[in-house]
Design an enzyme around this catalytic site. Structure first.
Site, mmCIF file in Angstrom:
data_model
loop_
_atom_site.group_PDB
_atom_site.id
_atom_site.type_symbol
_atom_site.label_atom_id
_atom_site.label_comp_id
_atom_site.label_asym_id
_atom_site.label_seq_id
_atom_site.Cartn_x
_atom_site.Cartn_y
_atom_site.Cartn_z
ATOM 1 N N ASN A 104 0.911 -1.098 -0.033
ATOM 2 C CA ASN A 104 -0.094 -0.074 -0.468
ATOM 3 C C ASN A 104 1.074 1.083 0.039
ATOM 4 O O ASN A 104 0.481 2.369 0.087
ATOM 5 C CB ASN A 104 -1.131 0.070 1.288
ATOM 6 C CG ASN A 104 -1.868 -1.092 1.175
ATOM 7 O OD1 ASN A 104 -1.218 -2.214 2.200
ATOM 8 N ND2 ASN A 104 -2.210 -1.424 0.502
ATOM 9 N N VAL A 111 1.460 7.231 -0.414
ATOM 10 C CA VAL A 111 0.485 5.986 0.455
ATOM 11 C C VAL A 111 -1.326 5.707 -0.225
ATOM 12 O O VAL A 111 -1.885 6.556 -0.401
ATOM 13 C CB VAL A 111 0.274 6.517 1.733
ATOM 14 C CG1 VAL A 111 -0.661 5.677 3.049
ATOM 15 C CG2 VAL A 111 1.687 6.893 1.937
ATOM 16 N N CYS A 112 -1.549 4.880 0.173
ATOM 17 C CA CYS A 112 -2.742 4.093 -0.508
ATOM 18 C C CYS A 112 -3.633 3.718 0.676
ATOM 19 O O CYS A 112 -3.512 2.834 0.932
ATOM 20 C CB CYS A 112 -2.996 2.679 -1.581
ATOM 21 S SG CYS A 112 -4.751 2.483 -2.372
ATOM 22 N N LEU A 113 -4.148 5.362 0.779
ATOM 23 C CA LEU A 113 -5.074 4.645 2.190
ATOM 24 C C LEU A 113 -6.937 5.336 1.405
ATOM 25 O O LEU A 113 -6.420 6.789 1.081
ATOM 26 C CB LEU A 113 -4.157 5.443 3.731
ATOM 27 C CG LEU A 113 -5.382 5.614 4.361
ATOM 28 C CD1 LEU A 113 -5.504 3.899 4.655
ATOM 29 C CD2 LEU A 113 -4.140 6.337 5.991
#
Length: 183
Positions: A104, A111-113
Site C-alpha cells: 500500500n 500512500v494508498c489509504l
C-alpha cells in the site's frame, strides 16, 4: 457606577500596545482545525508526532510509526504531513519518507489509504489518518496495491512476502531495489 471614559481609555491603551507589537496574524480555518486536531490527539504508544519546523508550524509535521505486531514489527517508518489551508475540506498530503516494501506504499512514498483520497470527509481528522497508517502496517491490503509486486507476493506467497519485508527492513535488496535499514 461604571466610568465609561475609563473603559474607553483602557481599550485605546490596549489597542495601542497591540499596534506596537505589529499586526496580529489571523489564522485560517485550516490552522484553527489542525490546532484542535493536534491538541486532541490520542495516539497509540507506537506512534509519535514530530514538528521539525517547531511547534509554530502545525501545518507541516511528521509522524513516526513503530508497528508492534505483524510483518513490520520492529520497523520505524516516518511520514510527512502537509496540511493546506483548505483543511478539513481537503485531506492532508501524506508521504512515507522511509523507503518500504509494502503493498500500500509505493517506492516513491505515496500512500494508498482510502481516507486520504476518495473517502475523505471533513469530519475525519489527523488522529484517524494516523490510525489508518498504523493499520496498513499491521494488516497490509493486497487487494488495492500501489506496489503491485508486493501486493501479488502477499496474496500468492505470504511466507516469501514476509521474507522480503524482513530483508528490506534490514537494509537489503528485494529484486533490484535497495532499501535503507529501518529496524
Amino acid at each position: 457606577m461604571i466610568n465609561l471614559f475609563k473603559v474607553k481609555e483602557r481599550q485605546r491603551e490596549i489597542a495601542e500596545r497591540a499596534n506596537e507589537r505589529g499586526p496580529i496574524k489571523k489564522q485560517t480555518a485550516g490552522q484553527l482545525r489542525i490546532h484542535k486536531d493536534i491538541s486532541e490527539l490520542n495516539l497509540p504508544k507506537s506512534c509519535t508526532i514530530l514538528f521539525p519546523n517547531g511547534k509554530d508550524d502545525l501545518m507541516n509535521f511528521e509522524v513516526l510509526i513503530r508497528p508492534d505486531e505483524g510483518y513490520y514489527l520492529g520497523g520505524r517508518f516516518n511520514f510527512s504531513f502537509q496540511v493546506n489551508s483548505m483543511y478539513p475540506y481537503e485531506a492532508p498530503k501524506v508521504k512515507c519518507k522511509t523507503k518500504v516494501y509494502h503493498p500500500n506504499i509505493d517506492l516513491e512514498g505515496n500512500v494508498c489509504l482510502n481516507i486520504l483520497r476518495e473517502d475523505w470527509k471533513p469530519v475525519l481528522n489527523i488522529n484517524t489518518i494516523i490510525y489508518g497508517l498504523y493499520h496498513i502496517f499491521t494488516q497490509p491490503n493486497h487487494e488495492d496495491p500501489l506496489n503491485h509486486e508486493a501486493g501479488s507476493e502477499l496474496r500468492d506467497n505470504p511466507k516469501k512476502f514476509e521474507s522480503n519485508v524482513r530483508r528490506a527492513m534490514a537494509g537489503g535488496y528485494v529484486g533490484e531495489v535497495s532499501f535503507q535499514r529501518c529496524i
